[in-house]
Design a protein around this motif. Structure first.
Motif, PDB file in Angstrom:
ATOM      1  N   ASP A  25       0.833  -1.201   0.000  1.00  0.00           N
ATOM      2  CA  ASP A  25       0.000   0.000   0.000  1.00  0.00           C
ATOM      3  C   ASP A  25       0.868   1.250   0.000  1.00  0.00           C
ATOM      4  N   LYS A  29       1.056   4.000  -3.104  1.00  0.00           N
ATOM      5  CA  LYS A  29       0.788   5.418  -2.867  1.00  0.00           C
ATOM      6  C   LYS A  29       2.011   6.271  -3.196  1.00  0.00           C
ATOM      7  N   ILE A  32       2.102   6.727  -6.945  1.00  0.00           N
ATOM      8  CA  ILE A  32       1.073   7.681  -7.344  1.00  0.00           C
ATOM      9  C   ILE A  32       1.542   9.112  -7.091  1.00  0.00           C
ATOM     10  N   VAL A  33       2.164   9.355  -5.945  1.00  0.00           N
ATOM     11  CA  VAL A  33       2.652  10.700  -5.614  1.00  0.00           C
ATOM     12  C   VAL A  33       3.760  11.122  -6.580  1.00  0.00           C
TER      13      VAL A  33
END
Length: 61
Positions: A25, A29, A32-33
């Motif tokens: 996870d 994330k 994505i950032v």
């Protein structure tokens, strides 16, 4: 006192699965950032070029 919110997870059982899930996870994330920051930087460069702030003066063109 068994159970409750502060009980220890069994070694190698559910705890490692939870850790694997949390790490994946976190990595998802993070990716994505990073992608969002790259898109933001690209958009800023495009806007900067469109408004003519590329370092040359108006009468030098």
């Amino acid at each position: 006192m068994t159970g409750g919110p502060f009980h220890a997870l069994p070694a190698g059982g559910e705890g490692s699965e939870l850790l694997d899930h949390l790490m994946s996870d976190f990595l998802i994330k993070g990716v994505i950032v990073v992608i969002a920051l790259l898109v933001l930087a690209l958009g800023m460069v495009v806007i900067w070029k469109m408004i003519g702030k590329d370092g040359t003066r108006g009468h030098d063109r």
